[in-house]
Motif scaffolding. Structure first.
Motif, PDB file in Angstrom:
ATOM      1  N   PHE A 126       4.706   0.811   5.322  1.00 52.05           N
ATOM      2  CA  PHE A 126       3.759   1.900   5.526  1.00 52.05           C
ATOM      3  C   PHE A 126       4.346   3.116   6.240  1.00 52.05           C
ATOM      4  CE2 PHE A 126       0.827  -1.861   5.350  1.00 52.05           C
ATOM      5  CZ  PHE A 126       0.311  -1.550   4.106  1.00 52.05           C
ATOM      6  N   ARG A 127       5.327   2.919   7.108  1.00 57.84           N
ATOM      7  CA  ARG A 127       5.901   4.080   7.795  1.00 57.84           C
ATOM      8  C   ARG A 127       6.551   5.054   6.823  1.00 57.84           C
ATOM      9  NH1 ARG A 127       9.321   3.323  13.258  1.00 57.84           N
ATOM     10  NH2 ARG A 127       7.359   2.226  13.727  1.00 57.84           N
ATOM     11  N   PHE A 155      -7.321   1.921  10.315  1.00 51.20           N
ATOM     12  CA  PHE A 155      -7.904   3.015   9.537  1.00 51.20           C
ATOM     13  C   PHE A 155      -8.219   4.222  10.411  1.00 51.20           C
ATOM     14  CE2 PHE A 155     -11.488   5.413   7.886  1.00 51.20           C
ATOM     15  CZ  PHE A 155     -11.070   5.686   6.593  1.00 51.20           C
ATOM     16  N   SER A 156      -8.686   3.981  11.617  1.00 54.50           N
ATOM     17  CA  SER A 156      -9.085   5.088  12.475  1.00 54.50           C
ATOM     18  C   SER A 156      -7.909   5.999  12.824  1.00 54.50           C
ATOM     19  CB  SER A 156      -9.727   4.553  13.763  1.00 54.50           C
ATOM     20  OG  SER A 156      -8.764   3.846  14.538  1.00 54.50           O
ATOM     21  N   ILE A 157      -6.690   5.471  12.735  1.00 51.45           N
ATOM     22  CA  ILE A 157      -5.517   6.262  13.133  1.00 51.45           C
ATOM     23  C   ILE A 157      -4.799   6.867  11.929  1.00 51.45           C
ATOM     24  CG2 ILE A 157      -3.240   6.135  14.241  1.00 51.45           C
ATOM     25  CD1 ILE A 157      -4.388   4.054  16.132  1.00 51.45           C
ATOM     26  N   ILE A 158      -4.525   6.073  10.890  1.00 52.38           N
ATOM     27  CA  ILE A 158      -3.724   6.588   9.777  1.00 52.38           C
ATOM     28  C   ILE A 158      -4.476   6.579   8.447  1.00 52.38           C
ATOM     29  CG2 ILE A 158      -1.544   5.976  10.866  1.00 52.38           C
ATOM     30  CD1 ILE A 158      -1.384   3.575   8.990  1.00 52.38           C
ATOM     31  N   ARG A 159      -5.770   6.339   8.470  1.00 50.47           N
ATOM     32  CA  ARG A 159      -6.601   6.388   7.266  1.00 50.47           C
ATOM     33  C   ARG A 159      -6.128   5.394   6.202  1.00 50.47           C
ATOM     34  NH1 ARG A 159      -9.510   8.614  10.188  1.00 50.47           N
ATOM     35  NH2 ARG A 159     -10.775  10.460   9.808  1.00 50.47           N
ATOM     36  N   LEU A 160      -5.750   4.208   6.638  1.00 51.39           N
ATOM     37  CA  LEU A 160      -5.283   3.174   5.723  1.00 51.39           C
ATOM     38  C   LEU A 160      -6.216   1.980   5.767  1.00 51.39           C
ATOM     39  CD1 LEU A 160      -3.180   1.627   3.933  1.00 51.39           C
ATOM     40  CD2 LEU A 160      -2.076   0.940   6.084  1.00 51.39           C
ATOM     41  N   ASN A 177       5.037   7.047  16.178  1.00 48.66           N
ATOM     42  CA  ASN A 177       5.469   5.725  15.720  1.00 48.66           C
ATOM     43  C   ASN A 177       5.030   4.622  16.670  1.00 48.66           C
ATOM     44  OD1 ASN A 177       6.703   6.831  13.484  1.00 48.66           O
ATOM     45  ND2 ASN A 177       8.751   6.861  14.389  1.00 48.66           N
ATOM     46  N   THR A 178       5.085   4.907  17.975  1.00 47.69           N
ATOM     47  CA  THR A 178       4.689   3.905  18.958  1.00 47.69           C
ATOM     48  C   THR A 178       3.200   3.593  18.863  1.00 47.69           C
ATOM     49  OG1 THR A 178       6.426   4.663  20.464  1.00 47.69           O
ATOM     50  CG2 THR A 178       4.648   3.342  21.415  1.00 47.69           C
ATOM     51  N   VAL A 179       2.394   4.633  18.697  1.00 45.42           N
ATOM     52  CA  VAL A 179       0.946   4.440  18.614  1.00 45.42           C
ATOM     53  C   VAL A 179       0.582   3.661  17.351  1.00 45.42           C
ATOM     54  CG1 VAL A 179      -1.282   5.605  18.418  1.00 45.42           C
ATOM     55  CG2 VAL A 179       0.455   6.500  19.973  1.00 45.42           C
ATOM     56  N   VAL A 180       1.162   4.038  16.227  1.00 50.79           N
ATOM     57  CA  VAL A 180       0.835   3.375  14.969  1.00 50.79           C
ATOM     58  C   VAL A 180       1.313   1.929  14.987  1.00 50.79           C
ATOM     59  CG1 VAL A 180       1.200   3.375  12.475  1.00 50.79           C
ATOM     60  CG2 VAL A 180       0.841   5.532  13.673  1.00 50.79           C
ATOM     61  N   ALA A 181       2.530   1.697  15.490  1.00 46.95           N
ATOM     62  CA  ALA A 181       3.039   0.327  15.570  1.00 46.95           C
ATOM     63  C   ALA A 181       2.163  -0.519  16.483  1.00 46.95           C
ATOM     64  CB  ALA A 181       4.478   0.328  16.069  1.00 46.95           C
ATOM     65  N   SER A 182       1.678   0.075  17.573  1.00 46.84           N
ATOM     66  CA  SER A 182       0.790  -0.661  18.478  1.00 46.84           C
ATOM     67  C   SER A 182      -0.530  -0.991  17.797  1.00 46.84           C
ATOM     68  CB  SER A 182       0.532   0.168  19.743  1.00 46.84           C
ATOM     69  OG  SER A 182       1.732   0.406  20.447  1.00 46.84           O
TER      70      SER A 182
END
Length: 295
Positions: free
Chosen positions: A83-84, A29-34, A186-191
């Motif tokens: 989600f991507r 949530f902190s990164i993509i508000r999900l 993409n790398t940050v979110v996947a991580s």
């Protein structure tokens, strides 16, 4: 006094599971508000991975690693497939997507595996108890507490001491600026999803060890409580998620232990009432997230 100490241990054991799951929710949530309500199914996948390993006859440590690895793989695959493509959509669209993924996985579990619980047998050495002074403590709750402490400490070290951890913390502060600095989104979110999968897998190990079985709905209620813990701690706050998990676990355990029998059916309502009372005093949570507003 002995009863109180016993319940404190139980609260730490249960709260640790909620803390692990809440931390996984908060990282994403902190990164993509999900708010990923399919997080419970990632936990369930980990449980089935452990079950499959034991059915294949592999040693318990290998089965545990198999379950955790499967949770990570499913979490990363979920981000890539579901989600991507939705990134940049409204919060409502992301929320509906997470519910859809959750329901799809539940149906796959029920029809592809079984709607009934699958037993997971533990070695007799893990089913016993230890005498600590006047207390008689189960081995599994003690292991749960130790695993939770090690996992939270490890995640804290990762976020503070590694390059990817620092990138994830920076993304939580201002994702747009991080992308302008050349960091691959993409790398940050996947991580972040991989990290949430790791936490869900660890929670699955602890939860299945305590329950002794896995079923398609195994992750639903723990993640629901973890979501409450995330809101209580401060939505998007990683330390708040951990503290919120332990608070929810403590309120649940102590209300179950000390409420009169006449109020036992209202335990969940009492837990929610306590959470609401805390949020009335601290509407942004126990430890509000420090972040910039971003779309």
């Amino acid at each position: 006094m002995e009863i109180a100490l016993q319940q404190i241990i139980n609260a730490l054991s249960l709260g640790g599971i909620y803390a692990l799951l809440a931390l996984g929710l908060a990282v994403v949530f902190s990164i993509i508000r999900l708010i990923n309500f399919a997080h419970g199914e990632i936990m369930t996948v980990g449980g089935y991975g452990i079950f499959a390993g034991l059915v294949m006859g592999v040693p318990i440590p290998a089965a545990v690693l198999m379950g955790i690895a499967l949770s990570i793989i499913v979490a990363v695959g979920m981000e890539r497939i579901a989600f991507r493509p939705m990134r940049g959509s409204s919060v409502t669209s992301l929320l509906i997507t997470s519910f859809a993924v959750s329901e799809i996985l539940k149906v796959l579990f029920q029809n592809g595996i079984s709607a009934r619980p699958k037993p997971i047998s533990l070695p007799p050495s893990l089913s016993g108890t230890l005498n600590i002074g006047p207390l008689t403590v189960g081995i599994v709750p003690l292991i749960s507490i130790c695993v939770t402490l090690v996992a939270v400490s490890g995640i804290t070290w990762f976020l503070r001491r590694t390059t990817m951890g620092l990138a994830m913390r920076a993304a939580a502060e201002d994702f747009t600026m991080l992308r302008l600095l050349g960091v691959r989104a993409n790398t940050v979110v996947a991580s972040a999803f991989a990290l949430s999968g790791l936490l869900a897998g660890i929670a699955a190990v602890v939860w299945t060890a305590q329950r002794g079985s896995v079923d398609p709905l195994m992750g639903f209620f723990p993640v629901l409580k973890a979501f409450i813990a995330t809101v209580l701690g401060g939505l998007g706050s990683l330390p708040g998620a951990v503290i919120g998990g332990f608070v929810v676990g403590a309120v649940e355990v102590f209300s179950q232990a000390f409420l009169p029998d006449s109020l036992a059916p209202y335990r969940d309502a009492i837990v929610l009432s306590v959470v609401i009372a805390i949020l009335v005093v601290r509407p942004n949570g126990l430890i509000p997230a420090a972040r910039s507003d971003r779309s």
